[in-house]
Design an enzyme around this catalytic site. Structure first.
Site, PDB file in Angstrom:
ATOM      1  N   CYS A 201       0.819  -1.211   0.000  1.00 19.88           N
ATOM      2  CA  CYS A 201       0.000   0.000   0.000  1.00 19.88           C
ATOM      3  C   CYS A 201       0.850   1.257   0.000  1.00 19.88           C
ATOM      4  O   CYS A 201       0.341   2.354  -0.236  1.00 19.88           O
ATOM      5  CB  CYS A 201      -0.937  -0.006   1.207  1.00 19.88           C
ATOM      6  SG  CYS A 201      -2.464  -0.916   0.879  1.00 19.88           S
TER       7      CYS A 201
ATOM      8  N   ASP B 203     -10.572  -7.265 -17.121  1.00 21.12           N
ATOM      9  CA  ASP B 203      -9.463  -7.327 -18.065  1.00 21.12           C
ATOM     10  C   ASP B 203      -8.444  -6.276 -17.664  1.00 21.12           C
ATOM     11  O   ASP B 203      -8.792  -5.275 -17.023  1.00 21.12           O
ATOM     12  CB  ASP B 203      -9.937  -7.089 -19.501  1.00 21.12           C
ATOM     13  CG  ASP B 203      -9.096  -7.851 -20.515  1.00 21.12           C
ATOM     14  OD1 ASP B 203      -7.910  -8.125 -20.221  1.00 21.12           O
ATOM     15  OD2 ASP B 203      -9.607  -8.165 -21.601  1.00 21.12           O
TER      16      ASP B 203
ATOM     17  N   GLY C 156     -12.312   2.414  -7.596  1.00 23.08           N
ATOM     18  CA  GLY C 156     -11.083   1.965  -8.205  1.00 23.08           C
ATOM     19  C   GLY C 156      -9.919   1.989  -7.245  1.00 23.08           C
ATOM     20  O   GLY C 156     -10.073   2.182  -6.031  1.00 23.08           O
ATOM     21  N   HIS C 157      -8.738   1.797  -7.798  1.00 21.07           N
ATOM     22  CA  HIS C 157      -7.510   1.753  -7.008  1.00 21.07           C
ATOM     23  C   HIS C 157      -6.393   2.318  -7.868  1.00 21.07           C
ATOM     24  O   HIS C 157      -6.372   2.135  -9.091  1.00 21.07           O
ATOM     25  CB  HIS C 157      -7.185   0.315  -6.613  1.00 21.07           C
ATOM     26  CG  HIS C 157      -5.937   0.193  -5.788  1.00 21.07           C
ATOM     27  ND1 HIS C 157      -5.910   0.460  -4.442  1.00 21.07           N
ATOM     28  CD2 HIS C 157      -4.666  -0.154  -6.129  1.00 21.07           C
ATOM     29  CE1 HIS C 157      -4.683   0.279  -3.987  1.00 21.07           C
ATOM     30  NE2 HIS C 157      -3.910  -0.096  -4.994  1.00 21.07           N
TER      31      HIS C 157
ATOM     32  N   ASP D  16     -16.178 -11.609 -28.547  1.00 16.53           N
ATOM     33  CA  ASP D  16     -15.341 -10.501 -28.982  1.00 16.53           C
ATOM     34  C   ASP D  16     -13.990 -11.056 -29.398  1.00 16.53           C
ATOM     35  O   ASP D  16     -13.502 -12.050 -28.870  1.00 16.53           O
ATOM     36  CB  ASP D  16     -15.202  -9.422 -27.909  1.00 16.53           C
ATOM     37  CG  ASP D  16     -14.565  -9.927 -26.636  1.00 16.53           C
ATOM     38  OD1 ASP D  16     -14.672 -11.126 -26.336  1.00 16.53           O
ATOM     39  OD2 ASP D  16     -13.973  -9.098 -25.920  1.00 16.53           O
TER      40      ASP D  16
END
Length: 738
Positions: A409, A459, A532-533, A620
């Site tokens: 972190c 992904d 998010g991160h 796809d």
């Protein structure tokens, strides 16, 4: 892209002019530690002015006289932004761009050339300006089509009799004559020949050149049959005629505008000091007299002390000085002045492979002058292509600085930077609609649809371009592909971002650009970002977890294709080989731009079209290539397939690059998986991994033709029917090529 030294300073170069390409080359030969260069240019192929007349005359091919900026920037490790600058915010140190978020800079340099002045000519939109060159070439093609229909009988009026206008007239005259040679029976019919007229507002053509030079050029013009009208100032251009201040009118099928160079209109709105014609005033060090963090070179710059002709020669000469001064400005050293030559050599093309040399009162003419000019020009062009080293030596990283970078972190982007970026995104109406991050909670709720299921996919990949905004858009498109392949619509997303080590201000800039790109991609598909991160790492990477639902009909699966169904592909293939070749500086920049535009095309609209035409199975086309993903569909459907190799749509340049041996690192594994499944030789394009590729769908045969046409109308110009499903012949799926 790997960074060997943390970025501390951003230098933005606006314009791909002659001075800036030399700056890029020199920084590539000797990178400056901690410095990132960004080149902003709308054309990815920038013309060398010295060879332009030869190109117009047909002596050179396109690639002979165009500098491929993407190749040059790849060599130099310079970030390329393909867009047009539209303004500068000096207080925020920000460059506004026409089609994307602004760029921040620490140092700025401007080399955007000039544009033909039209202030005194009404109806100038009816003329064809010689600059910018790419736009001229597009419009000149229309003139040649008209000439073709008339067997060469067109009237061309060139407005402007400086060296540029005279060279352009002779070059285009030679081009036309070479294309429309008169037959023996028609040589006396002058109505079948192109007629050229040059309008000069001055009593003499080519002011600034010696009388001996003008006499030689006039003799050539007379020999060619090009009329010269001196003392004629164009005041209006109408469809079919040019009106002059004298009252005379000259009929035309095309009016070519090669008037005195003027400044881009937005320069006058920047607040920088300009001369009477709107060009940026610079000191001898090429710095703006208003702001020492801003430099300018080439035609767009005006020296406060003395006027220089608007000539590419001076931009070439300024390049080395500009490169050195940008380095010194970063280091805090004393800058060096640019000392222009009082007299420069001009080599003026005469249409055929013949030229005139002009310097002060000296004049010479002949084929040998052309050969001399050709050697000089080709040698200059080779500096930015053929003569570039195979690879660039990157500046060494500071081991102590690298050792202090934490993992875990401790590698997160600082909270202050993240909050600052999110605050700006929330305040921007364009991005706030796609950003669902109003609360500081540790997790976001995801509401399942009232009917059906919530689909989730993930992904991630490392950056293949160093443009965070563009990469963010493409990453979002790519990661949403799995939801689109289910016949669904993305609803929400979580993003994971890794940014290269850099100074805090640079990290903040890149994070904002990247998130703006991600939000743009999500917003185009109707999805929102819910969390998010962020982290620091050796190179940029983005991953997205996408949540979506199927709102119309049953979800598509890879299974479901039936024998007889047509196989519809929505996008062209080749992104893998083009990106791999671009890294090796083997792909043409314009081909890479076409591939990037394909990656930016969302599959969202294709879902609706395929749904209307009864698609029964879909996937796809991404990392495993068309062949690998087709095999997955065939395995799940219990079918084999016939592919029509000639029908496979390919991006420009992909086939040639594959034939030359270029391929993605995943290509061999993809190809190995196809051996045994494909009858005969495996076409290399089947193994090419795709980024943000299209959809492959099985559609009932009776609706396939209408489906392809509807896809093309919906914005997928390369959509194609590439084959059909057949009965399974053995225990494993097979692909037969026809």
């Amino acid at each position: 892209m790997l960074s060997s030294s943390p970025i501390e300073t951003d230098i933005v170069l606006v314009g791909g002019g002659h001075a800036h390409v030399e700056v890029v080359r020199r920084f590539g030969m000797k990178p400056e530690p901690g410095v990132r260069l960004t080149l902003v240019s709308k054309p990815v192929d920038t013309p060398y002015s010295g060879m332009l007349p030869g190109y117009l005359a047909g002596h050179y091919g396109f690639d002979d006289c165009m500098i491929d900026l993407r190749r040059l920037c790849r060599f130099a490790g310079v970030r390329l932004i393909v867009d047009r600058a539209s303004g500068i915010d000096r207080a925020a140190r920000r460059v506004s761009l026409a089609g994307r978020p602004p760029l921040r800079y620490d140092l700025l340099s401007i080399d955007i050339g000039s544009v033909p002045e039209t202030g005194g000519i009404s109806g100038a939109e009816h003329a064809v300006p010689l600059k910018p060159v790419p736009a001229f070439l597009e419009r000149w093609a229309e003139v040649e089509a008209l000439a073709e229909a008339r067997s060469g009988a067109v009237r061309i009026v060139v407005i402007g009799a400086g060296a540029g206008g005279v060279e352009a007239a002779m070059a285009l005259h030679s081009r036309m004559n070479a294309r429309f040679q008169q037959s023996e029976n028609n040589k006396k019919n002058t109505n079948g020949r192109p007629r050229f007229t040059i309008l000069s507002m001055t009593p003499e053509i080519m002011p600034g050149h010696a009388a001996g030079v003008r006499r030689r050029v006039l003799a050539v013009l007379r020999r060619k049959g090009i009329a010269v009208e001196t003392g004629e100032t164009a005041i209006a251009v109408e469809p079919g005629r040019v009106l002059c201040a004298s009252g005379r009118a000259f009929e035309h099928d095309a009016a070519i505008l090669v008037t005195q160079g003027g400044a881009a209109s937005w320069l006058g709105e920047t607040g920088f000091a300009t001369d009477g014609r709107g060009f940026l005033k610079v000191s001898p060090t090429l710095q703006s007299v208003s702001d020492d963090t801003v430099f300018a070179a080439g035609d767009c710059a005006a020296f406060d002390s003395a006027a220089l002709p608007k000539s590419g020669v001076y931009a070439v000469l300024q390049g080395p000085v500009l490169a050195e001064n940008l380095r010194r400005a970063v280091r805090g050293g004393a800058l060096q002045p640019f000392r222009p030559q009082r007299r420069v050599l001009s080599l003026i093309s005469l249409g055929e492979e013949r030229a005139v040399a002009s310097k002060a009162v000296f004049a010479a003419e002949g084929d040998w002058v052309w050969r001399w000019k050709d050697r000089i020009d080709r040698r200059w062009m080779a500096r930015y292509g053929a003569d570039l080293p195979a690879m660039t030596g990157a500046p060494a990283a500071d081991p102590a600085a690298e050792a202090m970078r934490c993992g875990g972190c401790g590698a997160k982007v600082p909270q202050a930077i993240l909050n600052a970026v999110l605050d700006r995104l929330r305040a921007d109406p364009e991005t706030s609609r796609t950003l669902a991050l109003d609360s500081p909670d540790d997790a976001a709720p995801v509401v399942a649809p009232a009917e059906g299921a919530l689909y989730q996919t993930v992904d991630q990949f490392r950056a293949f371009i160093d443009d965070p905004w563009l990469f963010g858009r493409i990453a979002a498109n790519h990661c949403m592909g799995d939801i689109h392949a289910m016949g669904g619509a993305p609803v929400s997303a979580l993003v994971s971002v890794t940014l290269p080590f850099a100074a805090p201000g640079v990290v903040e800039r890149d994070l904002e650009q990247l998130l703006r790109g991600v939000l743009r991609g999500l917003g185009e598909a109707g999805a929102v970002l819910i969390g998010g991160h962020t982290a620091e790492g050796a190179e940029m990477a983005v991953g997205l977890t996408i949540n979506g639902s199927v709102r119309d009909g049953a979800p598509w699966r890879k299974g479901g294709a039936r024998p007889g169904d047509r196989l519809i592909l929505t996008k062209a293939l080749g992104t893998g080989v083009l990106l791999a070749a671009e890294m090796a500086r083997a792909a043409r920049g314009r081909d890479v731009e076409t591939a990037l535009r394909s990656m930016l095309a969302s599959n969202d609209a294709a879902v609706a079209v395929l749904r209307r035409h009864g698609a029964r199975a879909c996937t796809d086309v991404t990392g495993f290539g068309l062949g690998g993903h087709l095999l997955e569909m065939l395995q799940a459907s219990g079918c084999d397939a016939v592919l029509h190799e000639a029908a496979l749509p390919m991006l420009p340049g992909a086939s040639d690059l594959l034939s030359a041996g270029h391929a993605s690192t995943l290509h061999p594994a993809n190809r190995a998986a196809l051996v045994g499944a494909c009858e005969g030789v495996v076409p290399e394009i089947l193994a090419d991994p795709q980024t943000a590729g299209g959809l492959l769908a099985a559609v009932p045969a009776d609706g396939a033709e209408a489906c392809v046409e509807a896809l093309r109308q919906a914005g997928y110009p390369d959509a194609a029917d590439i084959g059909h499903a057949t009965e399974r012949k053995s225990g494993r799926p097979a692909i037969r090529l026809e």
